[in-house]
Motif scaffolding. Sequence first.
Motif, short mmCIF file in Angstrom:
data_model
loop_
_atom_site.label_atom_id
_atom_site.label_comp_id
_atom_site.label_asym_id
_atom_site.label_seq_id
_atom_site.Cartn_x
_atom_site.Cartn_y
_atom_site.Cartn_z
N UNK A 168 0.81 -1.22 0.00
CA UNK A 168 0.00 0.00 0.00
C UNK A 168 0.85 1.27 0.00
N UNK A 169 2.03 1.21 0.58
CA UNK A 169 2.89 2.39 0.67
C UNK A 169 3.72 2.62 -0.59
N UNK A 170 3.85 1.61 -1.43
CA UNK A 170 4.68 1.73 -2.64
C UNK A 170 4.24 2.93 -3.47
N UNK A 171 5.12 3.78 -3.92
CA UNK A 171 6.57 3.64 -4.07
C UNK A 171 7.37 4.10 -2.86
N UNK A 172 6.70 4.48 -1.76
CA UNK A 172 7.42 4.90 -0.55
C UNK A 172 7.90 3.68 0.23
#
Length: 139
Positions: free
Chosen positions: A18-22
């Motif tokens: 869910x956080x991608x690209x972070x």
Amino acid sequence: MVFITRGLHDALLDMASEAEPERVTVVLATTPAGEFEEELDVASETPVLSHFYMPEAGQSVRAVFGMDLGTPAGRGRAKFVSHPQGPAEPTREDDFAAAVLVAVPPWDAESVAAFDRSGKRLSLDVLDADPPQESLVGD
């Protein structure tokens, strides 16, 4: 060897996806194997990664004072980090702990690896067990 519950393992992969690209960095906590209701095939004092501390907890205080209030004292000797662009190993940017779990895309069971503080790869064993129930109120 590092032991982790399937529920925590899957939740961490969901957070990373869910956080991608972070990137995601999460402090992990353990429960001794002997406290599980199920009989685990490990010694009762063996730590099993079973919980995480919310990554956002205490960020405001940390930003101003440099103190991590999101992790209770004496807890969190393991961390999970995601590397959306790789590599599949710890880097200098990662916060090191006694054990570091690193995940890379495609965020599946084979994309998580465990390492010790020096970057040596460790075996990761995912256990089909639920940690003991906890309550915020007394009995």
